[in-house]
Scaffold this active site. Structure first.
Site, PDB file in Angstrom:
ATOM      1  N   ASP A 182       2.364 -43.533  10.108  1.00  0.00           N
ATOM      2  CA  ASP A 182       1.946 -44.928  10.236  1.00  0.00           C
ATOM      3  C   ASP A 182       3.140 -45.813   9.899  1.00  0.00           C
ATOM      4  O   ASP A 182       3.931 -45.475   9.016  1.00  0.00           O
ATOM      5  CB  ASP A 182       0.796 -45.244   9.280  1.00  0.00           C
ATOM      6  CG  ASP A 182      -0.017 -46.462   9.688  1.00  0.00           C
ATOM      7  OD1 ASP A 182       0.584 -47.512   9.972  1.00  0.00           O
ATOM      8  OD2 ASP A 182      -1.258 -46.373   9.708  1.00  0.00           O
TER       9      ASP A 182
ATOM     10  N   HIS B 157      -5.533 -49.087  18.653  1.00  0.00           N
ATOM     11  CA  HIS B 157      -6.554 -48.867  19.668  1.00  0.00           C
ATOM     12  C   HIS B 157      -6.320 -49.646  20.952  1.00  0.00           C
ATOM     13  O   HIS B 157      -7.161 -49.613  21.856  1.00  0.00           O
ATOM     14  CB  HIS B 157      -7.936 -49.200  19.102  1.00  0.00           C
ATOM     15  CG  HIS B 157      -8.439 -48.165  18.120  1.00  0.00           C
ATOM     16  ND1 HIS B 157      -7.651 -47.146  17.659  1.00  0.00           N
ATOM     17  CD2 HIS B 157      -9.641 -48.016  17.529  1.00  0.00           C
ATOM     18  CE1 HIS B 157      -8.340 -46.401  16.808  1.00  0.00           C
ATOM     19  NE2 HIS B 157      -9.559 -46.901  16.714  1.00  0.00           N
TER      20      HIS B 157
ATOM     21  N   SER C 124       4.709 -44.247  15.669  1.00  0.00           N
ATOM     22  CA  SER C 124       4.480 -42.903  16.206  1.00  0.00           C
ATOM     23  C   SER C 124       5.400 -42.608  17.382  1.00  0.00           C
ATOM     24  O   SER C 124       5.827 -41.463  17.579  1.00  0.00           O
ATOM     25  CB  SER C 124       3.014 -42.725  16.607  1.00  0.00           C
ATOM     26  OG  SER C 124       2.704 -43.473  17.764  1.00  0.00           O
TER      27      SER C 124
END
Length: 218
Positions: A70, A143, A123
């Site tokens: 993260d 998301h 990421s």
């Protein structure tokens, strides 16, 4: 040997900041217990560590390593003006989200620092140098479509044969939630490299059915 969350760590998971329902956390814990003896597990999207406790509890029980990636600046939905914004997580000097100190405290209070390793960075950056086969990948990062798809592209192919891909917040109907995780699930199924397993709530698990870690999965 019971596969349930131990009471001490369940209490920490309940107390941690986060959005994961307890039944989904228990499902993630069970999947991790199955896979960790075969290799490390990777979580994409740490936030404040609630799901890392479920994963870390599995590592404490059966051995193995959990890594969690993260950048700790918060996803789009965590920013000011959005539904899941928490002003207490904003660095006053920088004016930016910073969940890393809260995550570290959560992990320390749970006694899981030796079982869960934080990887701090985006990421997409981490994926460029990742070369380690994984027994389980849990996608629960940003998301937005681009972020969810990048998380799959970056790490799904590192899952070893028989390993598990877990995707959170999968909603087939737009009125129930964002569609990006569902599209990632569809992509995994359509690739022919993953076979759907169990579902609990909005969490879906798939098993890698062939190839070798590092081979393209589509």
């Amino acid at each position: 040997m019971t596969s349930e969350m131990p009471a001490d760590l369940l209490a920490h998971a309940r107390a941690a900041k986060g959005f994961m329902p307890e039944d989904e956390g228990a499902f993630l814990h069970r999947l991790a217990r199955e896979r960790l003896p075969h290799g490390p597990a990777l979580e994409i999207g740490t936030y404040c560590g609630k799901s890392a406790i479920y994963l870390g509890a599995a590592a404490r029980a059966v051995g193995g390593t959990v890594l969690t990636v993260d950048h700790h600046r918060g996803s789009e939905e965590n920013q000011a003006g959005w539904e899941h914004h928490d002003a207490s997580l904003v660095d006053d000097e920088l004016g930016l989200m910073d969940t890393l100190p809260v995550f570290r405290r959560t992990l320390a209070l749970a006694g899981l620092e030796e079982h869960v390793t934080a990887v701090v960075g985006r990421s997409t950056s981490v994926a460029t140098w990742w070369r380690t086969p994984l027994s389980l990948v849990f996608i629960d990062g940003g998301h937005a479509e681009v972020h969810a798809q990048n998380d799959y592209s970056g790490f799904a192919h590192w899952i070893m044969p028989g390993g598990t891909l877990v995707i959170h917040d999968v909603f087939e109907r737009p009125e129930d939630g964002g569609q990006a995780p569902f599209h990632v699930w569809q992509r995994a199924v359509d690739s022919g490299s993953f076979e759907p397993r169990d579902t609990v709530g909005s969490m879906r698990a798939l098993a890698r059915t062939g190839g070798s870690a590092g081979d393209p999965v589509g």
